[in-house]
Design an enzyme around this catalytic site. Sequence first.
Site, short mmCIF file in Angstrom:
data_model
loop_
_atom_site.label_atom_id
_atom_site.label_comp_id
_atom_site.label_asym_id
_atom_site.label_seq_id
_atom_site.Cartn_x
_atom_site.Cartn_y
_atom_site.Cartn_z
N SER A 1 -16.93 22.30 -25.99
CA SER A 1 -16.88 21.98 -24.57
C SER A 1 -16.88 20.47 -24.41
O SER A 1 -17.16 19.74 -25.38
CB SER A 1 -18.11 22.59 -23.87
OG SER A 1 -18.30 22.06 -22.59
N TYR B 1 -26.87 24.80 -22.29
CA TYR B 1 -25.43 24.80 -22.56
C TYR B 1 -25.04 23.54 -23.32
O TYR B 1 -24.34 23.60 -24.33
CB TYR B 1 -24.66 24.89 -21.24
CG TYR B 1 -23.16 25.04 -21.42
CD1 TYR B 1 -22.61 26.29 -21.66
CD2 TYR B 1 -22.32 23.94 -21.36
CE1 TYR B 1 -21.24 26.45 -21.82
CE2 TYR B 1 -20.96 24.08 -21.52
CZ TYR B 1 -20.42 25.33 -21.76
OH TYR B 1 -19.06 25.47 -21.94
#
Length: 256
Positions: free
Chosen positions: A148, A161
């Site tokens: 990401s 995350y």
Amino acid sequence: MTTIPELFDLTGRAAIVTGGASGLGQYYAQALIGAGADVFVVSRSEKGWQELRQFAAQHGRQVVFMTQDLTAEQAAINVITEFKKHFESLDILINNAGVQIRNDIVSYRDEDWQKVIDINLNALYYLSHEAAKVMITQKSGKIINIGSMQSFRAGKYIYPYAASKHAVVGLTKAYADALAPYGIQVNALAPGYIDTDMTKALQADETRNTEILNHIPAEHWAQPSELMGTIVYLASSASNYVIGATIPVDGGYLLR
């Protein structure tokens, strides 16, 4: 001499894609199918199964589905066991399944931290570990982890995350180093800001949307299809000398 089309051809190869029937995972699965691979999709629900089944049929490829909570005990073993019932070799693993939960720092709940870490990092590790055992005996294979932008940057409000996606890059490097002598390449793809259902609210926020676009030299949110070429590259023989890399597909977002 191998031709360029042959380098990217996945005919005869079998892949596992977690979360591969919806969201970006569906595009990864379609990309592999379009390049000639057969695909084994693992997901928690049957969402998107029919559409992917039709896509595979149109391309003359096989797609097999399995419902499995990847955070459950023995999930990785269950996946590999079921996969072996349908395919002779495990050529590609795409660790795509993931989750994101937002909250401010004071209110962030321990159970949400654990939930995100369990699917984004622990499940990825356990499945990679079981897949590696198979690939080592074959002396070939590709493991592609999905990172990401938060693999590189702070993730305000999405603490687990950000932590998990940083860890994915570290685990990618460690596994790449360990498995390269067996002819196995481990790499990661890090998507930028992609136009999906999950990002519609963010795009609708005029202030945040402007901030994001000002950060992207390409000046647009990516379409999911713009990730498909990179996933095929990492899954194919074209990337055989690419080991331990994390490739951002972000329109230049990380440059600013």
